[in-house]
Scaffold this motif. Structure first.
Motif, PDB file in Angstrom:
ATOM      1  N   UNK A  33      31.923 -43.700  88.538  1.00 38.94           N
ATOM      2  CA  UNK A  33      31.487 -43.222  87.229  1.00 38.94           C
ATOM      3  C   UNK A  33      30.201 -42.413  87.259  1.00 38.94           C
ATOM      4  N   UNK A  34      29.639 -42.178  88.451  1.00 36.89           N
ATOM      5  CA  UNK A  34      28.397 -41.414  88.575  1.00 36.89           C
ATOM      6  C   UNK A  34      28.694 -40.074  89.248  1.00 36.89           C
ATOM      7  N   UNK A  35      27.964 -39.046  88.812  1.00 38.34           N
ATOM      8  CA  UNK A  35      28.134 -37.736  89.438  1.00 38.34           C
ATOM      9  C   UNK A  35      27.384 -37.681  90.768  1.00 38.34           C
ATOM     10  N   UNK A  36      28.060 -37.197  91.770  1.00 41.02           N
ATOM     11  CA  UNK A  36      27.483 -37.044  93.102  1.00 41.02           C
ATOM     12  C   UNK A  36      27.425 -35.565  93.448  1.00 41.02           C
ATOM     13  N   UNK A  37      26.403 -35.177  94.170  1.00 39.70           N
ATOM     14  CA  UNK A  37      26.223 -33.786  94.583  1.00 39.70           C
ATOM     15  C   UNK A  37      27.100 -33.450  95.789  1.00 39.70           C
ATOM     16  N   UNK A  38      27.633 -32.259  95.784  1.00 38.48           N
ATOM     17  CA  UNK A  38      28.371 -31.726  96.930  1.00 38.48           C
ATOM     18  C   UNK A  38      27.530 -30.673  97.658  1.00 38.48           C
ATOM     19  N   UNK A  39      26.224 -30.702  97.474  1.00 41.10           N
ATOM     20  CA  UNK A  39      25.336 -29.687  98.048  1.00 41.10           C
ATOM     21  C   UNK A  39      25.466 -29.577  99.562  1.00 41.10           C
ATOM     22  N   UNK A  40      25.745 -30.664 100.232  1.00 45.01           N
ATOM     23  CA  UNK A  40      25.830 -30.644 101.688  1.00 45.01           C
ATOM     24  C   UNK A  40      27.226 -30.311 102.204  1.00 45.01           C
ATOM     25  N   UNK A  41      28.174 -30.070 101.301  1.00 43.11           N
ATOM     26  CA  UNK A  41      29.537 -29.735 101.701  1.00 43.11           C
ATOM     27  C   UNK A  41      29.684 -28.221 101.643  1.00 43.11           C
ATOM     28  N   UNK A  42      30.127 -27.632 102.723  1.00 40.63           N
ATOM     29  CA  UNK A  42      30.323 -26.189 102.759  1.00 40.63           C
ATOM     30  C   UNK A  42      31.785 -25.907 103.063  1.00 40.63           C
ATOM     31  N   UNK A  43      32.431 -25.200 102.165  1.00 39.30           N
ATOM     32  CA  UNK A  43      33.851 -24.892 102.292  1.00 39.30           C
ATOM     33  C   UNK A  43      34.058 -23.483 102.817  1.00 39.30           C
ATOM     34  N   UNK A  44      33.081 -22.937 103.492  1.00 41.16           N
ATOM     35  CA  UNK A  44      33.089 -21.541 103.877  1.00 41.16           C
ATOM     36  C   UNK A  44      34.154 -21.106 104.852  1.00 41.16           C
TER      37      UNK A  44
END
Length: 156
Positions: A33-44
């Motif tokens: 139920x909490x928002x988590x950051x995907x800042x460290x995920x790179x889909x490049x």
């Protein structure tokens, strides 16, 4: 392609330099139920279903070139792309494009959700209108946001 269309804020992650500030995507990765950051995920490296970064303005330019001016593909390729396979419930899929409908209008375009982002580009041929929805929260109902935008356009 970006030079021809003037897409000044579109690039591929890892393959081209970042242009300007880039939003961070969020989602409920842990299902708590909490928002988590995907800042460290790179889909490049993906390029088929992610890794492309753009702005709403650039996506609208792309849609106009593809669907209105028809300058990106030959007429034979456009015809092939727009052969849709019905997947039921007012939804069908062609070659890289979706066809979906709402109570207000029929649209062609594409939507996707990945790594904290939700995106929809929809061109409404009968309205000659393009709707672009870019969200940095993958838990939001993307098509509901697009319908609300369409209702605003319809009611002017």
């Amino acid at each position: 392609m970006s030079i021809t269309l003037g897409l000044k804020h579109t690039f591929t992650e890892l393959r081209e330099p970042t242009i300007g500030e880039v939003a961070t995507g969020y989602g409920d990765r842990n299902k708590d139920g909490k928002l988590d950051s995907y800042a460290q995920v790179n889909d490049g490296n993906s390029l088929g279903d992610g890794g492309l970064v753009s702005t709403a303005e650039d996506l609208a330019k792309f849609a106009k070139a593809l669907f209105v001016k028809k300058t990106l593909l030959s007429s034979k390729m456009m015809k092939e792309m727009l052969k849709f396979k019905d997947n039921g419930a007012d939804y069908s899929y062609g070659l890289g494009v979706e066809r979906f409908s709402s109570p207000l209008a029929k649209a062609i375009g594409h939507s996707g959700i990945a790594y904290g982002f939700a995106t929809l580009l929809a061109y409404l041929p009968n309205e000659n209108t393009t709707i672009v929805v870019l969200l940095n929260n993958q838990n939001v109902d993307l098509k509901s946001v697009a319908r609300t935008g369409l209702e605003v356009v319809e009611n002017k």
